[in-house]
Design a protein around this motif. Sequence first.
Motif, PDB file in Angstrom:
ATOM      1  N   TYR A  69      39.269  26.372  45.410  1.00 57.58           N
ATOM      2  CA  TYR A  69      39.892  27.053  44.246  1.00 57.58           C
ATOM      3  C   TYR A  69      39.734  27.014  42.505  1.00 57.58           C
ATOM      4  O   TYR A  69      40.366  27.254  41.942  1.00 57.58           O
ATOM      5  N   GLY A  72      37.262  29.211  41.278  1.00 52.73           N
ATOM      6  CA  GLY A  72      36.978  31.055  41.474  1.00 52.73           C
ATOM      7  C   GLY A  72      35.838  31.481  41.064  1.00 52.73           C
ATOM      8  O   GLY A  72      34.931  31.427  41.420  1.00 52.73           O
ATOM      9  N   THR A  77      40.207  34.700  37.878  1.00 56.77           N
ATOM     10  CA  THR A  77      40.504  33.635  39.128  1.00 56.77           C
ATOM     11  C   THR A  77      40.445  32.406  39.493  1.00 56.77           C
ATOM     12  O   THR A  77      40.789  31.935  40.520  1.00 56.77           O
ATOM     13  N   TRP A  79      41.624  28.266  38.802  1.00 58.77           N
ATOM     14  CA  TRP A  79      42.577  27.375  38.362  1.00 58.77           C
ATOM     15  C   TRP A  79      42.590  26.565  36.975  1.00 58.77           C
ATOM     16  O   TRP A  79      42.081  25.782  36.788  1.00 58.77           O
ATOM     17  N   ASN A  96      43.496  34.505  43.894  1.00 58.03           N
ATOM     18  CA  ASN A  96      43.163  33.406  44.064  1.00 58.03           C
ATOM     19  C   ASN A  96      41.525  33.680  44.704  1.00 58.03           C
ATOM     20  O   ASN A  96      41.806  34.003  46.126  1.00 58.03           O
TER      21      ASN A  96
END
Length: 361
Positions: A69, A72, A77, A79, A96
């Motif tokens: 996460y 990405g 995309t 974090w 995500n």
Amino acid sequence: RSKHTATLTASAGCSNGTFAVAPSAQGSMLLDSISLFPSDAVAGLFRKDIIDMVTAMKPTLMRIPGGNYLEGTGPRTRWAWKNTIGLPEARPGHYNSAWGYWVNDGLGARELLIFANVTNTIPLMSIFTGYYLGQKQYTPLNESQEFAQDAVDIIEYSNGDASTTWGKKRIDDGSPEPFGLANLEVGNEETLYNPALPNFPGHYQLITGEVWNKYPGINIVSAGEFVDIEHANRTASCSPCVGGCGLPPQKCFSWDEHLYRSPDQLANLGGLYDNYRDPSFCQTLTGGKCPDVYVLEYAAANTQQWDLQAAISEAVFLIGNERNSESVKCTSFAYSFCTLLTPRSMYGRNLGGNYATNGFV
């Protein structure tokens, strides 16, 4: 633009409800952000039953925001923590791509720190290095200064007072007391699947140099394998802990191991770290001291059952880790939560308000 709030009282329970805004007359309106919270939400943010469950397990450390996460598959995309603070309705959100759904970033950096606080856990904040899963490559080192600055700034946001730029921002966001963030992890699985990944040591050096220059007391975990212990491969990898890839060994307190195996395979790894601190090996690689191990993702994962077999295999693995506690300082099951309603469930583990069998280990 206007903001409206209301208290809704449900007439019956429902596990798969839909919130709908139904106008009573013809017309048009634009709805930008809708958010629902239960009236007993802890800190006004979190379901009480979830907080009670986590607290009852007495966890010690929480890795935020997570693994893939964080990265990405491209710049839009990943974090980016600075996009996840401030008014929730003003946050841009992001796709995500690691898990295939849109997030509005209502659960942002501040909320994750609050979650750790209300569950009495130590937050370990993951720092983006410039590596994207989809592109399988790094942002060039000479274009990566912003990632080092982001690492410095998240510490100031978490711990700074009103005289600091980011500390004042946290206070303005509604958290007057500092969070006491003391632990970072640089990257995620940076050398795990490609021990020759040549660009991680340089990015690690850039980020840790900036952090330790301003915050020398911060504990930093290096993402990715130190060496391939599982296959008895003591050859130095590209981990910054051991040097190689054009750089000497760097300051490295600990490294992050990830292990997803079938129940039988994971149980067979109960003795994985029995000979980890081989004196001759440690002396050769790091001048006498092997870094500590953080097993920050593990699970008996190659199964669609969260059953007794999986739980027992994980228990056997953990017993081995505790036996080697002079080397293994932390373990973290992955992952902790998912909704019963999501169509995508990693390894079939749907906790959603109930303990899976593994939760009792």
